[in-house]
Design a protein around this motif. Structure first.
Motif, PDB file in Angstrom:
ATOM      1  N   ASP A  42     -33.932   2.815  -0.741  1.00  0.00           N
ATOM      2  CA  ASP A  42     -35.208   2.204  -1.148  1.00  0.00           C
ATOM      3  C   ASP A  42     -34.994   1.048  -2.124  1.00  0.00           C
ATOM      4  O   ASP A  42     -35.951   0.562  -2.742  1.00  0.00           O
ATOM      5  N   ALA A  43     -33.765   0.607  -2.264  1.00  0.00           N
ATOM      6  CA  ALA A  43     -33.431  -0.370  -3.303  1.00  0.00           C
ATOM      7  C   ALA A  43     -34.102  -1.718  -3.060  1.00  0.00           C
ATOM      8  O   ALA A  43     -34.305  -2.132  -1.917  1.00  0.00           O
ATOM      9  N   ARG A  44     -34.401  -2.400  -4.166  1.00  0.00           N
ATOM     10  CA  ARG A  44     -34.876  -3.786  -4.108  1.00  0.00           C
ATOM     11  C   ARG A  44     -33.738  -4.777  -4.336  1.00  0.00           C
ATOM     12  O   ARG A  44     -33.969  -5.984  -4.404  1.00  0.00           O
ATOM     13  N   PHE A  45     -32.543  -4.269  -4.490  1.00  0.00           N
ATOM     14  CA  PHE A  45     -31.374  -5.121  -4.740  1.00  0.00           C
ATOM     15  C   PHE A  45     -30.323  -4.805  -3.675  1.00  0.00           C
ATOM     16  O   PHE A  45     -29.788  -3.693  -3.637  1.00  0.00           O
ATOM     17  N   MET A  76     -19.465  -4.357 -12.824  1.00  0.00           N
ATOM     18  CA  MET A  76     -20.751  -5.021 -13.110  1.00  0.00           C
ATOM     19  C   MET A  76     -21.941  -4.128 -12.732  1.00  0.00           C
ATOM     20  O   MET A  76     -22.942  -4.078 -13.455  1.00  0.00           O
ATOM     21  N   LEU A  77     -21.825  -3.443 -11.606  1.00  0.00           N
ATOM     22  CA  LEU A  77     -22.925  -2.557 -11.199  1.00  0.00           C
ATOM     23  C   LEU A  77     -23.166  -1.494 -12.264  1.00  0.00           C
ATOM     24  O   LEU A  77     -24.312  -1.152 -12.579  1.00  0.00           O
ATOM     25  N   HIS A  78     -22.096  -0.989 -12.835  1.00  0.00           N
ATOM     26  CA  HIS A  78     -22.233   0.028 -13.888  1.00  0.00           C
ATOM     27  C   HIS A  78     -22.797  -0.596 -15.161  1.00  0.00           C
ATOM     28  O   HIS A  78     -23.714  -0.043 -15.785  1.00  0.00           O
ATOM     29  N   LYS A  79     -22.281  -1.753 -15.518  1.00  0.00           N
ATOM     30  CA  LYS A  79     -22.718  -2.405 -16.752  1.00  0.00           C
ATOM     31  C   LYS A  79     -24.216  -2.711 -16.725  1.00  0.00           C
ATOM     32  O   LYS A  79     -24.887  -2.627 -17.755  1.00  0.00           O
ATOM     33  N   PHE A  80     -24.734  -3.059 -15.550  1.00  0.00           N
ATOM     34  CA  PHE A  80     -26.149  -3.437 -15.456  1.00  0.00           C
ATOM     35  C   PHE A  80     -27.028  -2.305 -14.932  1.00  0.00           C
ATOM     36  O   PHE A  80     -28.171  -2.524 -14.531  1.00  0.00           O
ATOM     37  N   GLY A  81     -26.504  -1.090 -14.959  1.00  0.00           N
ATOM     38  CA  GLY A  81     -27.339   0.090 -14.722  1.00  0.00           C
ATOM     39  C   GLY A  81     -27.578   0.451 -13.272  1.00  0.00           C
ATOM     40  O   GLY A  81     -28.476   1.253 -12.983  1.00  0.00           O
ATOM     41  N   PHE A  82     -26.785  -0.100 -12.350  1.00  0.00           N
ATOM     42  CA  PHE A  82     -26.986   0.215 -10.935  1.00  0.00           C
ATOM     43  C   PHE A  82     -26.060   1.332 -10.441  1.00  0.00           C
ATOM     44  O   PHE A  82     -26.323   1.923  -9.398  1.00  0.00           O
ATOM     45  N   VAL A 140     -31.588 -10.352  -2.890  1.00  0.00           N
ATOM     46  CA  VAL A 140     -30.383 -10.182  -2.071  1.00  0.00           C
ATOM     47  C   VAL A 140     -29.288 -11.043  -2.685  1.00  0.00           C
ATOM     48  O   VAL A 140     -29.489 -12.237  -2.925  1.00  0.00           O
ATOM     49  N   LEU A 141     -28.166 -10.434  -2.985  1.00  0.00           N
ATOM     50  CA  LEU A 141     -27.027 -11.155  -3.554  1.00  0.00           C
ATOM     51  C   LEU A 141     -25.983 -11.366  -2.465  1.00  0.00           C
ATOM     52  O   LEU A 141     -25.440 -10.396  -1.930  1.00  0.00           O
ATOM     53  N   ALA A 142     -25.727 -12.624  -2.125  1.00  0.00           N
ATOM     54  CA  ALA A 142     -24.708 -12.957  -1.126  1.00  0.00           C
ATOM     55  C   ALA A 142     -23.389 -13.214  -1.828  1.00  0.00           C
ATOM     56  O   ALA A 142     -23.300 -14.061  -2.716  1.00  0.00           O
ATOM     57  N   ALA A 205     -29.614 -11.399 -11.754  1.00  0.00           N
ATOM     58  CA  ALA A 205     -30.208 -10.470 -10.791  1.00  0.00           C
ATOM     59  C   ALA A 205     -31.039  -9.413 -11.511  1.00  0.00           C
ATOM     60  O   ALA A 205     -32.176  -9.112 -11.115  1.00  0.00           O
ATOM     61  N   ARG A 206     -30.498  -8.862 -12.572  1.00  0.00           N
ATOM     62  CA  ARG A 206     -31.203  -7.823 -13.334  1.00  0.00           C
ATOM     63  C   ARG A 206     -32.518  -8.363 -13.892  1.00  0.00           C
ATOM     64  O   ARG A 206     -33.571  -7.720 -13.828  1.00  0.00           O
ATOM     65  N   ALA A 207     -32.453  -9.591 -14.440  1.00  0.00           N
ATOM     66  CA  ALA A 207     -33.661 -10.202 -15.009  1.00  0.00           C
ATOM     67  C   ALA A 207     -34.701 -10.454 -13.931  1.00  0.00           C
ATOM     68  O   ALA A 207     -35.907 -10.225 -14.132  1.00  0.00           O
TER      69      ALA A 207
END
Ligand code: SF4
Length: 211
Positions: A42-45, A76-82, A140-142, A205-207
């Motif tokens: 269900d992610a938006r990222f 990075m995914l961990h650092k930004f809470g994902f 979406v991050l390419a 992306a987080r912002a």
């Protein structure tokens, strides 16, 4: 209309299917199939990489897991809470992604990490379906130009109107597309992509997701 985002039995690309058979003969313990998207459905990222690496995703069966390309990404995914964990080791390591999913433009390992155009196009319907399934206000991050162009193609948009550039943000209507250089060993070793640059992409992306 087929809305599948993945088929673990797909062998639509003859060169890749034959290559996977060859690799599986050589490394019987490796996963050696199309690698499924991983994370929160269900992610938006959504993060879109290029294709599985020989001794990474192709070995473990999880995107960006088991080789160098995943080190900076999961940090990075961990650092930004994902991500629940800063390191992705294997499919049974308990790691969970929250609000984020990782996929690849090409789901099967290509020789020399280089899928040909027909393979990128062949796998594009899975990517198109996955993009169409995203909630509104998704990001979406390419990771890299090939992933970027596969996304533009999946939407049926004109490449010339949406050029890849590191940290460029494109409004595609259904979602916004953020670009980054790929976090490959080559790009990080040559400092084309530094840790600070990748951190800045994730901060953006987080912002965007939180705004
Ligand atoms: S790359 Fe995609 S389309 Fe080609 S065989 Fe693998 S899953 Fe099928």
């Amino acid at each position: 209309m087929d809305t599948a985002i993945f088929d673990k039995d797909c062998r639509a690309c003859p060169r890749l299917a034959t290559f996977l058979d060859t690799v599986n003969d050589r490394y019987p313990d490796y996963y050696c199939r199309p690698v499924p998207p991983f994370g929160d459905m269900d992610a938006r990222f959504l993060i879109v990489g290029l294709a599985p690496g020989m001794h990474g995703a192709n070995r473990t069966g999880r995107p960006f897991t088991g080789d160098h390309a995943g080190i900076l990404l999961y940090t990075m995914l961990h650092k930004f809470g994902f991500s629940s964990n800063p390191e992705s080791i294997s499919t049974d390591d308990g790691l969970k992604l929250t609000g984020c999913r990782i996929t690849n433009a090409v789901k099967c390992l290509p020789p020399d990490n280089k899928p040909v155009g027909a393979e990128i196009n062949g796998c594009n319907s899975y990517l198109a379906n996955e993009l169409a399934s995203l909630p509104t206000d998704s990001i979406v991050l390419a990771l890299g130009g090939i992933a970027h162009r596969a996304i533009i193609k999946a939407l049926g948009r004109r490449q010339v109107e949406f050029k890849f550039a590191h940290q460029a943000l494109h409004d595609l209507g259904a979602f916004r597309l953020l670009d980054s250089y790929h976090c490959s060993r080559y790009n990080t070793n040559t400092r084309r992509l530094t840790t600070a640059m990748f951190e800045s992409v994730f901060a953006q992306a987080r912002a965007l997701l939180d705004s």
